[in-house]
Structure formats: C-alpha cells, structure tokens
Design an enzyme around this catalytic site. Structure first.
Site, PDB file in Angstrom:
ATOM      1  N   ARG A  65       0.865  -1.118  -0.112  1.00 57.94           N
ATOM      2  CA  ARG A  65       0.034   0.039   0.133  1.00 57.94           C
ATOM      3  C   ARG A  65       1.043   1.029  -0.321  1.00 57.94           C
ATOM      4  NH1 ARG A  65      -3.601  -2.891  -1.308  1.00 57.94           N
ATOM      5  NH2 ARG A  65      -5.304  -3.253  -0.156  1.00 57.94           N
TER       6      ARG A  65
ATOM      7  N   GLU B  12      -3.678   7.341  -4.413  1.00 58.11           N
ATOM      8  CA  GLU B  12      -4.050   6.835  -5.765  1.00 58.11           C
ATOM      9  C   GLU B  12      -5.549   7.037  -5.905  1.00 58.11           C
ATOM     10  OE1 GLU B  12      -2.231   2.919  -5.146  1.00 58.11           O
ATOM     11  OE2 GLU B  12      -4.473   2.256  -5.200  1.00 58.11           O
TER      12      GLU B  12
ATOM     13  N   HIS C  58      -1.665   0.366  -9.708  1.00 58.34           N
ATOM     14  CA  HIS C  58      -2.243  -0.573  -8.671  1.00 58.34           C
ATOM     15  C   HIS C  58      -2.511  -1.810  -9.537  1.00 58.34           C
ATOM     16  CE1 HIS C  58      -4.150  -1.298  -4.312  1.00 58.34           C
ATOM     17  NE2 HIS C  58      -3.752  -2.481  -5.030  1.00 58.34           N
TER      18      HIS C  58
HETATM   19  P1  NAP Z   1      -0.264 -11.339   5.065  1.00 58.12           P
HETATM   20  O1  NAP Z   1      -0.131 -12.513   4.470  1.00 58.12           O
HETATM   21  O2  NAP Z   1      -1.019 -10.949   6.176  1.00 58.12           O
HETATM   22  O3  NAP Z   1       1.244 -10.636   5.347  1.00 58.12           O
HETATM   23  C1  NAP Z   1       1.349  -9.460   5.810  1.00 58.12           C
HETATM   24  C2  NAP Z   1       2.708  -9.078   6.238  1.00 58.12           C
HETATM   25  O4  NAP Z   1       2.628  -7.764   6.999  1.00 58.12           O
HETATM   26  C3  NAP Z   1       3.152 -10.149   7.387  1.00 58.12           C
HETATM   27  O5  NAP Z   1       4.579 -10.318   7.047  1.00 58.12           O
HETATM   28  C4  NAP Z   1       3.088  -9.428   8.788  1.00 58.12           C
HETATM   29  O6  NAP Z   1       4.002  -9.823   9.751  1.00 58.12           O
HETATM   30  C5  NAP Z   1       3.377  -8.032   8.314  1.00 58.12           C
HETATM   31  N1  NAP Z   1       2.456  -7.230   9.475  1.00 58.12           N
HETATM   32  C6  NAP Z   1       0.949  -7.326   9.716  1.00 58.12           C
HETATM   33  N2  NAP Z   1       0.779  -6.165  10.639  1.00 58.12           N
HETATM   34  C7  NAP Z   1       2.144  -5.723  10.719  1.00 58.12           C
HETATM   35  C8  NAP Z   1       2.359  -4.763  11.731  1.00 58.12           C
HETATM   36  N3  NAP Z   1       1.486  -4.004  12.506  1.00 58.12           N
HETATM   37  N4  NAP Z   1       3.408  -4.083  11.989  1.00 58.12           N
HETATM   38  C9  NAP Z   1       4.542  -4.702  10.963  1.00 58.12           C
HETATM   39  N5  NAP Z   1       4.232  -5.567  10.170  1.00 58.12           N
HETATM   40  C10 NAP Z   1       3.006  -6.202  10.093  1.00 58.12           C
HETATM   41  O7  NAP Z   1      -0.650 -10.525   3.605  1.00 58.12           O
HETATM   42  P2  NAP Z   1      -0.469 -10.679   2.226  1.00 58.12           P
HETATM   43  O8  NAP Z   1      -1.686 -11.551   1.654  1.00 58.12           O
HETATM   44  O9  NAP Z   1       1.004 -10.990   2.106  1.00 58.12           O
HETATM   45  O10 NAP Z   1      -0.652  -9.367   1.548  1.00 58.12           O
HETATM   46  C11 NAP Z   1       0.079  -8.270   1.817  1.00 58.12           C
HETATM   47  C12 NAP Z   1      -0.395  -6.854   1.484  1.00 58.12           C
HETATM   48  O11 NAP Z   1      -0.407  -6.836  -0.003  1.00 58.12           O
HETATM   49  C13 NAP Z   1      -2.174  -6.685   1.581  1.00 58.12           C
HETATM   50  O12 NAP Z   1      -2.483  -6.373   2.972  1.00 58.12           O
HETATM   51  C14 NAP Z   1      -2.302  -5.529   0.584  1.00 58.12           C
HETATM   52  O13 NAP Z   1      -2.572  -4.446   1.227  1.00 58.12           O
HETATM   53  C15 NAP Z   1      -1.199  -5.732  -0.486  1.00 58.12           C
HETATM   54  N6  NAP Z   1      -1.761  -6.438  -1.655  1.00 58.12           N
HETATM   55  C16 NAP Z   1      -1.524  -5.479  -2.735  1.00 58.12           C
HETATM   56  C17 NAP Z   1      -2.050  -5.973  -4.194  1.00 58.12           C
HETATM   57  C18 NAP Z   1      -1.959  -5.105  -5.404  1.00 58.12           C
HETATM   58  O14 NAP Z   1      -2.520  -5.152  -6.166  1.00 58.12           O
HETATM   59  N7  NAP Z   1      -0.594  -4.433  -5.344  1.00 58.12           N
HETATM   60  C19 NAP Z   1      -2.630  -7.192  -4.279  1.00 58.12           C
HETATM   61  C20 NAP Z   1      -2.830  -7.750  -3.042  1.00 58.12           C
HETATM   62  C21 NAP Z   1      -2.383  -7.633  -1.823  1.00 58.12           C
HETATM   63  P3  NAP Z   1       3.794 -10.771  10.758  1.00 58.12           P
HETATM   64  O15 NAP Z   1       4.475 -12.084   9.861  1.00 58.12           O
HETATM   65  O16 NAP Z   1       4.999 -10.387  11.571  1.00 58.12           O
HETATM   66  O17 NAP Z   1       2.300 -10.955  11.073  1.00 58.12           O
END
Ligand code: NAP
Length: 312
Positions: A231, A260, A278
């Site tokens: 994000r 955005e 995005h």
């Molecule tokens: P995920 O499996 O939940 O992984 C999120 C990561 O963020 C984990 O490493 C987690 O750390 C960390 N995190 C969560 N809360 C935190 C905090 N308070 N402080 C520090 N680190 C924290 O999520 P995902 O499925 O990989 O997706 C990640 C993100 O990608 C989504 O939330 C979304 O915003 C973004 N995304 C973007 C697109 C795009 O089109 N560009 C598409 C899909 C997703 P821990 O392992 O320590 O819990």
C-alpha cells in the site's frame, strides 16, 4: 427483498454475477448507503465490498441487520475492522488466490527498473539503436541481495521467485519464520542496511503507516531500490521522493501510492522509477478467482455456514 448490497465499481461480469447469485443491489461507494430506501437498508445482511473508500462504523450503523462484509481483495484496510467486530459483523477477504500475480508484478518491476527496459525499448522504437548504436549498459540483478519487508503470503512468494534469481534473501517480520535459510532481521533499518533491493509486502492500515521510514530509506543507500506492491501508506512517500530525486537511493518500482489514483507529480519527472496503476492482482484469471471467493463468502454467510476466509 434483497439481502446483499454490493459496493464498488464492479466490472460488468462481476456485477452481473453478484446480481444473479444474490439479487444484489449495487452502489459505487459507501457514501451512497445513506441515500438508499430505508426498507432496503434495513434488510441488508451482507455487503460485497470493492471500494477503496473508508467503510466505518457510521456506514455500518445505516445497515442495522448487517452480518458480514466480504471484501474483494486481500488488503482490507479500507474497512474499520474494530468497528465491525464491535457490532458483531464478520469480515472476509480473498487471500492466496492473488499471490502469484502480485509476486510476478513485483519481479517484473524489479527487472524493468534494474535493466532499464523502459529506456531500452524507447531506444529501439525511436530508431536511436540503428542511428547511435547500443543503449547504455545497465545493472546486473541476479546474485544480488534482496530484503522482503513483510514475509507473509505474498512476501514469501516474492522471496521464492528471487531465490530462483540466486539472490541472497533477508526479511523482516514481527517474528522469525521457518524459511529455507533466509536471514531474519527484527529491525527494519537493519534489513534495509543489509540489502540492495527492498521488496515491501506489508499489510496497509494505521499500524504500518510510514513503516518504510526516512531511516529505512537512508539505510538502503545509493545502490538501493524499493519495490512496493503493498500500500502507498506503508512508505514515507515524501522521504522516498527526496531520496529518489537526490540520488540517495538508485530507484523504485511502485504499484501503489498515497492518494491513488492521483500520483504525486514529482514521481512523473523521475527516470529511475517504474510506475504501475495498482495492478498487482489485475489479471482476468485472478480477478475471477477473487470475485468467486468473495461470492462464496457471502453465500456461506447467508446459508449460515462457516465463512471460507474470515479476517474476524
Ligand atoms: P499477510 O500474509 O497478512 O502478510 C502481511 C505481512 O505484514 C506479514 O509479514 C506481517 O507480519 C506484516 N504485518 C502485519 N501487521 C503488521 C504490523 N502491525 N507491523 C509490522 N508488520 C506487520 O498479507 P498478504 O496476503 O501477503 O498481503 C500483503 C498486502 O499486500 C495486503 O495487505 C495488501 O495491502 C497488499 N496487496 C496488494 C496488491 C496489489 O495489487 N498491489 C494485491 C494484493 C495485496 P507478521 O508475519 O509478523 O504477522
């Protein structure tokens, strides 16, 4: 009476599928809820959400029978989950089905930035190749060092791809994970100091706002490149722009931005950045899978079955 409200600018096929499956009423943004007919509002039990605008307690209170918000996307930072929980409203998202596409785009931006493929293509199209000879040399990527900021589902898939590029892999997460020998850093500044390429895959929302701080960017150094598919909010965008303009870091590949689809015009003048709209999960196949999972969550809720992919 319809029990499902779809909120967002749905593509025609997804909109049609929601209408066919649930006789859903469709509006573009949550600020349209207040204008709905009162009887319709009071009968809504499920929201299929696909908007980037905030969906907070005030909007939820306009839907007194609401039981689930099924988000289209894995990132649900637009939804006030605490407000939902306080009202007994469940929230679901669409994890995993999009990991491959988002990780692919991260790698694509990395290759495009490092190998200067935008300028190189222009060199061909302009006729400069034939006129002036080869394009300038660019940067070797394979075998370098990469840091993953947030080793979650998507971060891990990026790391596996980078491993195939013979990269030395480091990562930050709040706790150490089981990995095939990747190096853990409990401190984000330490991670940035150890690598040349920083891939940001954290969740969005208030807890991670400006997590990639001025200090993290400074620690990356003049060979450093930031690739962000999470994000816009997770990076201190002003500090990133300063570093890109001054040469304090080498470049960036960005799929997400603060505010955005408006993009800070300072980015547009930079030649060392790759900018994407995005579009991490934006393939026909993955968007269909996300829409299906969203509908499956709504259907499960309406039938009183277990939710497939609940957040809370
Ligand atoms: P995920 O499996 O939940 O992984 C999120 C990561 O963020 C984990 O490493 C987690 O750390 C960390 N995190 C969560 N809360 C935190 C905090 N308070 N402080 C520090 N680190 C924290 O999520 P995902 O499925 O990989 O997706 C990640 C993100 O990608 C989504 O939330 C979304 O915003 C973004 N995304 C973007 C697109 C795009 O089109 N560009 C598409 C899909 C997703 P821990 O392992 O320590 O819990």
């Amino acid at each position: 009476m319809t029990a499902t409200l779809a909120i967002g600018n749905y593509k025609p096929n997804n909109r049609a599928a929601l209408v066919e499956a649930f006789d859903a009423h469709v509006i573009a943004q949550p600020n349209g809820i207040a204008d709905l007919d009162e009887a319709l509002r009071k009968g809504i039990r499920a929201v299929a959400y696909a908007s980037g605008q905030r969906f907070g307690g005030a909007e939820m209170d306009l839907l007194p029978d609401l039981g689930v918000i099924a988000n289209y996307g894995v990132g649900y930072d637009a939804i006030d989950v605490d407000a939902a929980s306080a009202r007994g409203i469940r929230v679901t998202n669409t994890p995993n089905v999009l990991n491959d596409d988002v990780a692919d785009l991260a790698i694509g931006m990395w290759l495009m930035q490092g190998r200067e493929m935008r300028a190189a293509e222009a060199h061909v199209r302009s006729g400069d190749w034939a006129k002036d000879g080869p394009a300038p040399l660019n940067r070797k990527l394979s075998g370098g060092s990469a840091g993953i900021m947030g080793l979650g589902r998507i971060g891990r898939d990026i790391a596996h791809r980078l491993a195939a590029f013979k990269m030395d892999i480091h990562y930050y997460a709040r706790s150490e994970k089981e990995t095939p020998g990747w190096t853990y850093h409990a401190d984000p500044v330490d991670l940035a100091g150890a690598v040349d390429f920083l891939f940001v895959a954290l969740v969005g929302g208030s807890e991670t706002e400006k997590f990639v701080s001025k200090d993290v960017i400074a620690a990356l150094g003049k060979n450093g490149v930031v690739i962000n598919i999470s994000r816009g909010s997770v990076i201190d965008e002003g500090a990133l722009l300063d570093a890109l303009e001054s040469g304090a870091i080498a470049g960036a590949g960005l799929d997400v931005f603060v505010g955005e689809p408006q993009v800070d015009p300072r980015f547009l003048d930079l030649q060392n950045v790759v900018l994407q709209p995005h579009q991490g999960s934006a393939t026909v196949q993955t968007r269909a899978a996300m829409a299906q999972l969203q509908r499956d969550n709504v259907a499960a809720f309406l039938k009183g079955e277990d939710l497939l992919t609940p957040v809370v």
